[in-house]
Scaffold this active site. Structure first.
Site, PDB file in Angstrom:
ATOM      1  CG  ASN A 136       3.507   2.829   0.622  1.00  0.00           C
ATOM      2  OD1 ASN A 136       2.508   3.552   0.780  1.00  0.00           O
ATOM      3  ND2 ASN A 136       3.899   2.851  -0.794  1.00  0.00           N
ATOM      4  CB  CYS A 200      12.604  -6.494  -1.564  1.00  0.00           C
ATOM      5  SG  CYS A 200      12.042  -4.888  -2.245  1.00  0.00           S
TER       6      CYS A 200
END
Ligand SMILES: [Zn+2]
Length: 354
Positions: A136, A200
């Site tokens: 992040n 992902c």
């Protein structure tokens, strides 16, 4: 009287092939043995980078990860096995155990924690290099602030470098940040991206993209740690392995009016606008507003009448209906089975406390 400084000789047979590589040599190997590197995030990229650095003979690794091992990790996260997934072992601790099996000389400090403004100075203390293996941008901008804040270019040349790395789908990207020398993350991208970013959990991921990102990241780390700073790449490099595309953006110069490295204004270290509850992919929410230790044993007793409880000493998992609440000893929780922040907060308040 002559004084002799002895440096513990690295294991000569173990590292012989790396020492034969001329740019590293004996001197470089000794520098690796004396180095301290932090890896933030111990998922796919973090596990691959940690494995490579430990095998290369670095002295101390600081591993920080907020998550635990699950079956869907095993396709790409090279330090974990089926027993770790069955036991839901925290990734930092599972990585520490696995590294001890193949290089007991590398000291590993494992922290089961989310890297936040309140703990970053403690957790990263002593690291001369930080490898980003997070998922992040919030954490990446925090690392960027910290590395620039800690670096004093021109004043004794104290430098804390960091290396950005990311992988999603068949795509891998990486960039070296040498504060005062190269662009920092905020020089290139003043603000974190807004709106949905592919992860992902949404776009899938090839384990080869992960290993490429880790290979480049660790090679650059080896250059940095052995003193070959001039050999380091000064660009943001990206690959698409499926499309056979490679692109590069120069990051050779800091941007003069950069808020972070130009004006030394560290909004992310101050924690401004930082949410206490975050969505963290795979249909789950993280609650980290309660920074207080939890007695996991007492919590397990209290929760047992209300659902399925299991505990491995480092975390507790509580299953009830479609939701699984994973509670860590620092009071942090991951709530799986929802992306509804209000519902996650309610479940936390009801079963852990408000
Ligand atoms: Zn900058």
């Amino acid at each position: 009287m002559e004084s002799v400084i002895t440096v513990a000789a690295p294991d000569t047979e173990r590292y012989s092939r790396q020492v034969l590589f001329a740019p590293i040599g004996e001197a470089g190997q000794q520098r690796l043995a004396a180095s301290t590197i932090a890896i933030v995030g111990c998922g796919a990229t973090g596990a691959a980078s940690a494995a490579l650095l430990a095998r290369a003979g670095v002295g101390t690794l600081i591993l920080i990860d907020r998550d635990f091992v699950e079956e869907s990790n095993l396709q790409r996260q090279v330090l974990f096995d089926e027993a770790d997934a069955d036991a839901a072992t925290p990734k930092a601790e599972a990585a520490r155990r696995q590294i001890a099996r193949f290089n007991s000389d590398t000291k590993v400090r494992a922290h089961v924690a989310d890297l936040v403004p309140g703990n970053i100075h403690t957790l990263l203390a002593g690291a001369q290099l930080i490898l980003d293996a997070t998922d992040n941008f919030e954490t990446r901008y925090l690392i960027n602030d910290y590395a620039v804040e800690q670096s004093r270019p021109g004043q004794g040349e104290h430098l804390v470098a960091w290396i950005y790395a990311a992988a999603v789908g068949a795509y891998a990207a990486t960039m070296n940040i040498l504060p005062g020398e190269t662009a920092c993350l905020a020089c290139l991208f003043p603000k974190p991206p807004t709106g949905p970013v592919e992860t992902c959990d949404t776009a899938g991921i090839l384990n080869t993209a992960v290993n490429l990102a880790a290979s480049i990241q660790v090679t650059e780390a080896l250059k940095y740690l052995t003193g070959a700073r001039e050999a380091m790449r000064r660009s943001l490099l990206a690959w698409d392995l499926w499309q056979n595309d490679r692109s590069e953006i120069s990051a050779a110069q800091p941007r003069q009016d950069c808020e972070v490295c130009g004006q030394r204004d560290f909004a992310h270290l101050r924690g401004e606008g930082r949410p206490h509850i975050t969505l963290c992919g795979r249909n789950s929410v993280q609650i980290h507003e309660h920074d207080r230790p939890v007695d996991l044993g007492a919590a397990a007793e209290r929760l047992r009448p209300h659902g399925d409880v299991r505990q491995n000493g480092l975390l507790l998992q509580f299953r009830r209906g479609p939701h699984t609440l994973t509670l860590f000893a620092d009071g942090r929780a991951l709530i799986q089975g929802t992306t509804d922040i209000a519902l996650a907060r309610t479940l936390y308040a009801r079963f852990v406390g408000s």
